[in-house]
Motif scaffolding. Structure first.
Motif, PDB file in Angstrom:
ATOM      1  N   PRO A 162       0.746  -1.131   0.076  1.00 36.73           N
ATOM      2  CA  PRO A 162      -0.141   0.113   0.284  1.00 36.73           C
ATOM      3  C   PRO A 162       1.004   1.300  -0.036  1.00 36.73           C
ATOM      4  O   PRO A 162       1.913   1.245   0.576  1.00 36.73           O
ATOM      5  CB  PRO A 162      -0.744  -0.145   1.294  1.00 36.73           C
ATOM      6  N   ILE A 163       0.331   2.459  -0.442  1.00 39.77           N
ATOM      7  CA  ILE A 163       1.045   3.843  -0.803  1.00 39.77           C
ATOM      8  C   ILE A 163       1.480   4.083   0.704  1.00 39.77           C
ATOM      9  O   ILE A 163       2.535   4.626   1.038  1.00 39.77           O
ATOM     10  CB  ILE A 163       0.339   4.586  -1.628  1.00 39.77           C
ATOM     11  N   TYR A 164       0.632   4.161   1.376  1.00 41.37           N
ATOM     12  CA  TYR A 164       0.738   4.792   2.906  1.00 41.37           C
ATOM     13  C   TYR A 164       1.818   3.978   3.572  1.00 41.37           C
ATOM     14  O   TYR A 164       2.720   4.526   4.117  1.00 41.37           O
ATOM     15  CB  TYR A 164      -0.530   4.534   3.784  1.00 41.37           C
ATOM     16  N   THR A 165       1.946   2.451   3.553  1.00 48.30           N
ATOM     17  CA  THR A 165       2.991   1.789   3.845  1.00 48.30           C
ATOM     18  C   THR A 165       4.331   2.074   3.327  1.00 48.30           C
ATOM     19  O   THR A 165       5.274   2.288   3.937  1.00 48.30           O
ATOM     20  CB  THR A 165       2.850   0.186   3.620  1.00 48.30           C
ATOM     21  N   GLN A 166       4.301   2.260   2.138  1.00 48.83           N
ATOM     22  CA  GLN A 166       5.570   2.719   1.194  1.00 48.83           C
ATOM     23  C   GLN A 166       6.097   4.203   1.731  1.00 48.83           C
ATOM     24  O   GLN A 166       7.156   4.587   2.164  1.00 48.83           O
ATOM     25  CB  GLN A 166       5.219   2.981  -0.271  1.00 48.83           C
ATOM     26  N   LEU A 167       5.222   4.998   2.260  1.00 50.55           N
ATOM     27  CA  LEU A 167       5.440   6.427   2.597  1.00 50.55           C
ATOM     28  C   LEU A 167       6.050   6.286   4.032  1.00 50.55           C
ATOM     29  O   LEU A 167       7.050   6.889   4.046  1.00 50.55           O
ATOM     30  CB  LEU A 167       4.157   7.335   2.543  1.00 50.55           C
ATOM     31  N   VAL A 168       5.451   5.390   4.808  1.00 49.45           N
ATOM     32  CA  VAL A 168       5.981   5.301   6.290  1.00 49.45           C
ATOM     33  C   VAL A 168       7.470   4.749   5.979  1.00 49.45           C
ATOM     34  O   VAL A 168       8.279   5.317   6.795  1.00 49.45           O
ATOM     35  CB  VAL A 168       5.039   4.253   7.058  1.00 49.45           C
ATOM     36  N   HIS A 169       7.577   3.570   5.068  1.00 47.35           N
ATOM     37  CA  HIS A 169       8.790   3.181   5.219  1.00 47.35           C
ATOM     38  C   HIS A 169      10.127   4.236   4.700  1.00 47.35           C
ATOM     39  O   HIS A 169      11.041   4.284   5.147  1.00 47.35           O
ATOM     40  CB  HIS A 169       8.981   1.900   4.223  1.00 47.35           C
ATOM     41  N   ASN A 170       9.690   4.927   3.707  1.00 45.78           N
ATOM     42  CA  ASN A 170      10.560   5.791   3.061  1.00 45.78           C
ATOM     43  C   ASN A 170      10.902   7.014   4.195  1.00 45.78           C
ATOM     44  O   ASN A 170      12.193   7.277   4.344  1.00 45.78           O
ATOM     45  CB  ASN A 170       9.736   6.486   2.041  1.00 45.78           C
ATOM     46  N   ILE A 171       9.833   7.385   5.038  1.00 47.31           N
ATOM     47  CA  ILE A 171      10.118   8.289   6.082  1.00 47.31           C
ATOM     48  C   ILE A 171      11.019   7.858   7.082  1.00 47.31           C
ATOM     49  O   ILE A 171      12.056   8.493   7.492  1.00 47.31           O
ATOM     50  CB  ILE A 171       8.949   9.114   6.726  1.00 47.31           C
ATOM     51  N   ILE A 172      10.833   6.724   7.569  1.00 48.67           N
ATOM     52  CA  ILE A 172      11.619   5.842   8.639  1.00 48.67           C
ATOM     53  C   ILE A 172      13.043   5.731   8.023  1.00 48.67           C
ATOM     54  O   ILE A 172      14.135   5.897   8.757  1.00 48.67           O
ATOM     55  CB  ILE A 172      10.954   4.706   9.387  1.00 48.67           C
ATOM     56  N   GLU A 173      13.170   5.386   6.648  1.00 51.06           N
ATOM     57  CA  GLU A 173      14.476   5.223   6.099  1.00 51.06           C
ATOM     58  C   GLU A 173      15.276   6.513   6.057  1.00 51.06           C
ATOM     59  O   GLU A 173      16.326   6.578   6.397  1.00 51.06           O
ATOM     60  CB  GLU A 173      14.605   4.519   4.829  1.00 51.06           C
ATOM     61  N   ILE A 220      15.049   8.820   8.149  1.00 45.99           N
ATOM     62  CA  ILE A 220      15.245   9.189   9.796  1.00 45.99           C
ATOM     63  C   ILE A 220      16.545   8.421   9.746  1.00 45.99           C
ATOM     64  O   ILE A 220      17.613   8.788  10.667  1.00 45.99           O
ATOM     65  CB  ILE A 220      14.344   8.852  10.681  1.00 45.99           C
ATOM     66  N   ALA A 221      16.500   7.071   9.637  1.00 49.14           N
ATOM     67  CA  ALA A 221      17.701   5.960   9.896  1.00 49.14           C
ATOM     68  C   ALA A 221      18.810   6.690   9.167  1.00 49.14           C
ATOM     69  O   ALA A 221      19.929   6.551   9.703  1.00 49.14           O
ATOM     70  CB  ALA A 221      17.394   4.717   9.286  1.00 49.14           C
ATOM     71  N   ARG A 222      18.766   7.296   8.033  1.00 49.61           N
ATOM     72  CA  ARG A 222      19.814   7.555   7.183  1.00 49.61           C
ATOM     73  C   ARG A 222      20.375   9.321   7.511  1.00 49.61           C
ATOM     74  O   ARG A 222      21.278   9.587   6.962  1.00 49.61           O
ATOM     75  CB  ARG A 222      19.802   7.638   5.769  1.00 49.61           C
ATOM     76  N   LYS A 223      19.816   9.766   8.396  1.00 55.33           N
ATOM     77  CA  LYS A 223      19.873  11.060   9.037  1.00 55.33           C
ATOM     78  C   LYS A 223      19.765  12.040   7.947  1.00 55.33           C
ATOM     79  O   LYS A 223      20.229  13.357   8.065  1.00 55.33           O
ATOM     80  CB  LYS A 223      21.311  11.454   9.477  1.00 55.33           C
ATOM     81  N   GLU A 224      18.852  11.869   6.957  1.00 58.14           N
ATOM     82  CA  GLU A 224      18.245  12.557   5.966  1.00 58.14           C
ATOM     83  C   GLU A 224      17.163  13.542   6.534  1.00 58.14           C
ATOM     84  O   GLU A 224      16.972  14.649   5.995  1.00 58.14           O
ATOM     85  CB  GLU A 224      17.895  12.013   4.794  1.00 58.14           C
ATOM     86  N   LEU A 225      16.493  12.915   7.553  1.00 62.11           N
ATOM     87  CA  LEU A 225      15.357  13.738   8.148  1.00 62.11           C
ATOM     88  C   LEU A 225      15.751  13.855   9.879  1.00 62.11           C
ATOM     89  O   LEU A 225      16.160  12.715  10.433  1.00 62.11           O
ATOM     90  CB  LEU A 225      14.168  13.076   8.193  1.00 62.11           C
ATOM     91  N   LEU A 226      16.240  14.955  10.151  1.00 60.36           N
ATOM     92  CA  LEU A 226      16.481  14.925  11.551  1.00 60.36           C
ATOM     93  C   LEU A 226      15.566  15.600  12.545  1.00 60.36           C
ATOM     94  O   LEU A 226      14.464  16.123  12.179  1.00 60.36           O
ATOM     95  CB  LEU A 226      17.627  16.263  11.458  1.00 60.36           C
ATOM     96  N   PRO A 227      15.606  15.176  14.019  1.00 60.73           N
ATOM     97  CA  PRO A 227      14.682  15.622  15.066  1.00 60.73           C
ATOM     98  C   PRO A 227      14.648  16.875  14.825  1.00 60.73           C
ATOM     99  O   PRO A 227      15.255  17.880  14.919  1.00 60.73           O
ATOM    100  CB  PRO A 227      15.598  15.152  16.263  1.00 60.73           C
ATOM    101  N   GLY A 228      13.080  17.425  14.936  1.00 57.11           N
ATOM    102  CA  GLY A 228      12.764  18.892  14.847  1.00 57.11           C
ATOM    103  C   GLY A 228      12.411  19.393  13.416  1.00 57.11           C
ATOM    104  O   GLY A 228      11.686  20.259  13.330  1.00 57.11           O
ATOM    105  N   SER A 283      24.142  -1.840   7.341  1.00 58.26           N
ATOM    106  CA  SER A 283      25.211  -1.196   7.307  1.00 58.26           C
ATOM    107  C   SER A 283      24.883   0.298   6.649  1.00 58.26           C
ATOM    108  O   SER A 283      25.524   1.244   6.634  1.00 58.26           O
ATOM    109  CB  SER A 283      26.400  -1.754   6.739  1.00 58.26           C
ATOM    110  N   GLN A 284      24.044  -0.020   5.438  1.00 54.72           N
ATOM    111  CA  GLN A 284      23.728   1.272   4.535  1.00 54.72           C
ATOM    112  C   GLN A 284      22.954   2.397   5.580  1.00 54.72           C
ATOM    113  O   GLN A 284      23.275   3.627   5.218  1.00 54.72           O
ATOM    114  CB  GLN A 284      22.755   0.867   3.596  1.00 54.72           C
ATOM    115  N   PHE A 285      22.324   1.911   6.485  1.00 59.64           N
ATOM    116  CA  PHE A 285      21.747   2.886   7.645  1.00 59.64           C
ATOM    117  C   PHE A 285      22.802   3.499   8.353  1.00 59.64           C
ATOM    118  O   PHE A 285      22.584   4.521   8.949  1.00 59.64           O
ATOM    119  CB  PHE A 285      20.407   2.430   8.153  1.00 59.64           C
TER     120      PHE A 285
END
Length: 133
Positions: A12-23, A25-33, A122-124
């Protein structure tokens, strides 16, 4: 952050979106705040229904990855992320079971599975190493 949504996928698209955002965060492309795009903006950018984005943001909120407030909208949780507690580890095992079972059915060895898992992990972790070093 570049989101990759596959409109032809069985996921599902919403699941893909959730996964992309968590990835992200894990890659430090999205930072706290950091604020995520508004629901309307994200939906328009991706060409998807705004209810789909809203559902993804709500899941991220429930799981503790984002906070939602009236002024900023969805914001990457500024404090800390949920820990890998026992409940999470059980859920992770449930999600991995079918993947491991299929890998075994396809003739993949435990070692091959571990190598792939370690490569993805290791990628993350690269973002963490850059901060430490």
């Amino acid at each position: 952050m570049l989101l990759q949504i596959d409109l032809q996928s069985e996921v599902p698209i919403y699941t893909q979106l959730v996964h992309n955002i968590i990835e992200g965060i894990a890659r430090k492309e999205l930072l706290p705040g950091e604020a995520l795009p508004s629901v309307r903006s994200m939906a328009a950018d991706l060409g998807i229904n705004l209810h789909t984005v809203n559902k993804a943001y709500n899941i991220l909120k429930q799981d503790g990855f984002v906070q939602v407030n009236r002024k900023q909208g969805a914001v990457i949780h500024p404090a800390s992320f949920p820990l890998a507690d026992e409940q999470y580890q059980l859920r992770l095992q449930e999600q991995m079971r079918p993947l491991i079972a299929e890998a075994i059915c396809r003739g993949m060895s435990s070692e091959q599975f571990k190598v792939i898992s370690e490569q993805i992990y290791s990628q993350f972790s690269i973002g963490e190493e850059k901060e430490d070093g």
